[in-house]
Scaffold this active site. Structure first.
Site, PDB file in Angstrom:
ATOM      1  N   SER A  12       0.822  -1.205   0.000  1.00 16.95           N
ATOM      2  CA  SER A  12       0.000   0.000   0.000  1.00 16.95           C
ATOM      3  C   SER A  12       0.856   1.255   0.000  1.00 16.95           C
ATOM      4  O   SER A  12       1.915   1.295   0.629  1.00 16.95           O
ATOM      5  CB  SER A  12      -0.887   0.023   1.248  1.00 16.95           C
ATOM      6  N   LYS A  53     -10.150  -1.110  11.835  1.00 12.75           N
ATOM      7  CA  LYS A  53     -10.402   0.248  11.363  1.00 12.75           C
ATOM      8  C   LYS A  53     -11.441   0.246  10.236  1.00 12.75           C
ATOM      9  O   LYS A  53     -12.317   1.114  10.175  1.00 12.75           O
ATOM     10  CB  LYS A  53      -9.086   0.852  10.869  1.00 12.75           C
ATOM     11  N   ASP A  54     -11.351  -0.753   9.362  1.00 16.16           N
ATOM     12  CA  ASP A  54     -12.318  -0.836   8.265  1.00 16.16           C
ATOM     13  C   ASP A  54     -13.720  -1.165   8.774  1.00 16.16           C
ATOM     14  O   ASP A  54     -14.714  -0.689   8.219  1.00 16.16           O
ATOM     15  CB  ASP A  54     -11.876  -1.882   7.234  1.00 16.16           C
ATOM     16  N   GLU A  61     -27.847   9.085 -14.158  1.00 13.81           N
ATOM     17  CA  GLU A  61     -27.623   9.082 -12.718  1.00 13.81           C
ATOM     18  C   GLU A  61     -26.428   9.984 -12.390  1.00 13.81           C
ATOM     19  O   GLU A  61     -25.555  10.199 -13.221  1.00 13.81           O
ATOM     20  CB  GLU A  61     -27.349   7.666 -12.239  1.00 13.81           C
TER      21      GLU A  61
END
Lengths: 406, 255, 180
Positions: free
Chosen positions: A219, A242-243, A286
């Site tokens: 990451s 955390k997610d 949309e």
């Protein structure tokens, strides 16, 4: 202790020796994936987007059990879901609004990548797969919107498929092929349903590739510098926890809309059954497609508008090379940071323009916005990269974290 | 927490274009009504909806169908099974073919939908000077402004302003887009007399029938609102716990 | 994020409790969201409301059998002859696989009304048309796996475990019957 392994342990090892899927998952999003310890809450949105993809697939499967893909029955079958099927109203509103929230998560995820330079070396392929996911998502969402066979479904389908007539020589043939007839009709609805059911699983496959490509370099992080092993922590339990929190907060917004404003993001005219003889006053896609729709309409030439709209997406593929700066994070790029925010504002403005009639001020603004979009990508990014003097980068994540405490 | 706020702002910002889109189109001012079904705890006023049904039955049903409404749905309004049967028994529907191959009329059953006033769209147009009275099952959701629009429209008939050229057969309505509407003024004081003695001036009648139409359009609204509250409270509980758990897990990490 | 909780054991227990609660609340919440999906597969309100069928037996002559449709499945209606009724009633109950008196299976002895789905695996037994084989017991014969039913619709031979089911029905008049 080895000879005292529990039954579970032994069963696990037996299975792992044959198909190591659990350790594979553990490497992907578990204890074996070391992630930088300084990821902020904007990094939650990848996980949230994955969560929304699963929500869409699940609710979609159950909707498909009660939906009829025929022009004479599609609209009625949606009302049947809303009125008669047990919890049908909940499943449909979750699916309908889920599309919007999926895009919210994905757009935040993308802009996070733009801000922190997540598309730069060595993450170009990861970025490409992300762009492909975005394009497939747009196609899926567009075809899904056609399925209820309301007025906007029909006319949206007609206008967007007619875009392909802009292509020289073969345009008409392609459009006829897409329709399966001489206009949007039953064959079109059938194939859109088939593809709308298929593409989410394609997206799922792409997500697996996306995570794979993520794990090669690891990451990125808010500082944009390479994270030393000492600055990494296992994804589980740190980022799973955390997610989980991030998903909870996101769900609060999502459920608030699903239960208390389920039609706020839709167009009322789509509650009128499709009528091939009457065009609604304004055809609006949309919200998540509006910026691109604005780019399409900004250009008074059919073919060039078509090229610009797709170009706005395709230019993202070469973004890693258009941005010439070697510093990733905008935190250390004072000039780029200004242009980042301008780009975001410009995208929102284009979205607003896309919802207006293409005349007067909105038309002027969408032309300026389109110009700015491409100017940003093709001119500003390379030039800023060359000319900008970035702020000094911290040596390591730890150094940056500890600084305030010294 | 600052990051969470940032993220929330970003989410709202992304949703802005659609909100603007929703707000922009309508330039006519609609007098906003206090509806019992508005708000987090809002639900239908069943007596009002029943009164509205009386208005629909006595007036609107001469021209407008409600194709998605079945007699059984009235159980949701507090009708007993017997009352639903009795109501359905007042209507005739076409069934068949029978053993002789003929279509025949029979009394409606609870599972039947309300019969259409016209056999087909052409007949409906022929009877209404070429204009097709729309089906009203979804009308409060299918118009910008929702129930407020329908309510205002019903009461917005007036003399056309000087110089306004009204096409023959059309009526002036200041809420209807283009101001020329085929439907003549219907709602007026004392149009119906309610069994429960509720006020029957034009404003109340319009409000009752609009509430009824919104019930037809969104019959699961009560369930949606009450389920929503429970789901949100539960999600909030989970979110708070997840936050505490996350803090606990991260306690020893410098970040 | 300075943390002063250095009392490890107490801290660990509290952490475990908090984590377990969070995971449990999340799991229960997921299960609660899955229920609407599962429940959506159950019969919808319109399906449930179509649960009755009315038909006339006025035109069914003695010895004739007809098939009516109830909830999308066949129901056998047999106008039985005197001989068929007698045969059904004189059977020694101990011979039956699924013991039931004929009197308990027909409200009016002349009219037998039974489900037309074999209790084995749901095929439709033959015997309703005059040209159909009726099996060894003069009732119905299931061609799928050879189950044989008698003139009361009771299982006499073959793999089916139960007699043909008698649906709930009611005589609305002398000649009109409502099933369901």
């Amino acid at each position: 202790m080895d000879n005292q392994k529990s039954v579970w342990r032994r069963a696990f090892e037996w299975h792992e020796a044959r198909l190591p899927i659990i350790s594979y998952i553990d490497h992907a999003v578990g204890t074996q994936y070391p992630a930088p310890k300084n990821l902020n809450y904007f990094w939650n949105f990848g996980f949230i987007a994955g969560f929304m993809l699963m929500t869409m697939i699940l609710t979609g499967i159950f909707l498909a059990m009660n939906y009829t893909d025929h022009t004479s029955m599609a609209f009625d079958s949606v009302e049947h879901i809303m009125r008669d099927v047990n919890y049908g109203w909940l499943i449909r509103y979750m699916h309908f609004n889920g599309a919007s929230f999926f895009f919210i998560a994905v757009y935040i995820h993308i802009f996070r990548g733009l801000y922190y330079g997540s598309y730069k070396a060595p993450r170009e392929v990861l970025w490409w797969i992300g762009v492909i996911i975005l394009i497939v998502m747009m196609a899926t969402a567009f075809m899904g919107y056609v399925l209820p066979w309301g007025q906007m479904s029909f006319w949206g389908a007609k206008v967007i498929t007619s875009l392909f007539t802009a292509i020289p020589v073969v345009g008409d043939a392609i459009t006829t092929l897409l329709w399966g007839g001489f206009g949007v009709d039953n064959p079109t609805l059938n194939r859109f349903f088939s593809l709308h059911y298929l593409l989410p699983f394609v997206i799922l496959g792409l997500v697996v590739l996306h995570i794979w490509a993520l794990h090669i370099p690891g990451s990125n992080n808010p500082l944009g510098i390479d994270a030393a092993p000492a600055d990494k922590i296992p994804f589980h339990p740190y980022y799973t926890a955390k997610d989980a929190f991030g998903v909870g907060v996101f769900l609060l917004f999502y459920f608030a809309v699903v239960f208390y404003a389920p039609n706020a993001l839709g167009d009322p005219v789509n509650y009128v059954k499709a009528n091939p003889l009457v065009t609604p006053n304004s055809i609006v896609p949309e919200w998540y497609l509006l910026p691109f729709y604005a780019i399409l309409r900004a250009i008074p030439n059919k073919l060039l508008g078509f090229i610009a709209m797709f170009g706005a997406l395709l230019v993202l593929f070469v973004l890693p090379w258009l941005d010439t700066s070697r510093v990733r994070s905008a935190t250390f790029r004072p000039v780029y940071r200004v242009f980042f925010w301008l780009f975001l504002l410009n995208a929102i403005m284009l979205g607003w323009c896309g919802a207006q009639h293409p005349e007067g001020l909105p038309l002027v603004l969408s032309r300026l916005g389109t110009a700015w979009y491409f100017l940003h990508m093709i001119v500003i990014l390379p030039v800023v990269g060359w000319l900008e003097t970035p702020k000094p980068l911290p040596v390591s994540i730890s150094q940056s974290v500890l600084k305030p405490a010294e | 927490m600052r990051n969470i706020l940032l993220v929330a702002t970003a989410a709202v910002a992304l949703a802005i274009p659609s909100v603007i889109n929703a707000a922009e189109e309508h330039e006519v001012h609609l007098a906003k009504q206090e509806w019992s079904f508005n708000g987090v705890l809002g639900k239908f006023d069943k007596e009002q909806v029943q009164r509205g049904f009386q208005v629909y039955k006595d007036v609107c049903s001469a021209c407008h169908s409600l194709q998605y409404l079945a007699f059984r749905n009235f159980e949701d309004l507090g009708y007993s099974e017997e009352q639903v049967k009795a109501l359905a028994g007042q209507y005739e529907v076409t069934d068949g073919p029978n053993d002789e191959g003929e279509m025949f009329k029979r009394k409606a059953k609870a599972s039947d939908h309300l019969p259409h006033p016209f056999p087909n769209d052409q007949a409906a147009r022929a009877a209404n000077g070429g204009a097709l009275p729309p089906d009203l099952s979804l009308v409060t959701k299918a118009r910008e402004g929702g129930p407020d629009y329908i309510y205002n429209l019903l009461l917005a008939y007036e003399e056309p302003p000087k110089g306004f050229e009204l096409l023959p057969g059309l009526n002036y309505n200041k809420v209807f887009p283009g101001n020329q509407i085929a439907m003549a003024k219907q709602i007026q004081d004392g149009l119906v007399t309610y069994a429960d003695g509720a006020p029957n001036d034009a404003a109340h009648v319009a409000k009752d029938v609009t509430a009824f139409l919104h019930w037809v359009a969104e019959p699961k609204l009560d369930a949606r609102h009450s389920t929503g509250l429970r789901v949100l409270l539960y999600t909030l509980l989970f979110t708070v716990l997840a936050y505490l758990a996350k803090r606990r897990i991260w306690a020893k990490i410098e970040h | 994020m300075a943390n002063t909780a250095h009392a490890e054991p107490a801290g660990e227990t509290r952490r475990d409790f908090l984590l377990h609660t969070t995971v449990a609340v999340g799991a229960v919440g997921t299960a609660m969201m899955v229920w609407p999906l599962i429940h959506s597969m159950n019969p919808a309100a319109d399906t449930l409301s179509l649960s009755t069928t009315e038909f006339s037996i006025a035109g069914v002559t003695e010895g004739q059998r007809i098939v009516v449709v109830w909830r999308g499945n066949p129901v056998f209606v047999a106008h039985r002859t005197k001989a068929e009724i007698d045969e059904a009633r004189k059977v020694n109950l101990s011979e039956l696989k699924d013991v039931q008196k004929d009197e308990d299976r027909a409200q009016k002895p002349e009219f037998l009304i039974v489900s037309g789905s074999c209790t084995h695996l749901g095929c439709i037994p033959l015997g309703s048309k005059p040209t159909d084989p009726k099996g060894e017991f003069g009732g119905w014969f299931c061609p799928c796996h050879g189950s044989q039913y008698d003139t009361s619709g009771r299982i006499r031979k073959g793999p089916a475990p139960r007699n043909l089911d008698v649906p709930p029905y009611k005589y609305l008049s002398e000649t009109t019957v409502r099933i369901g």
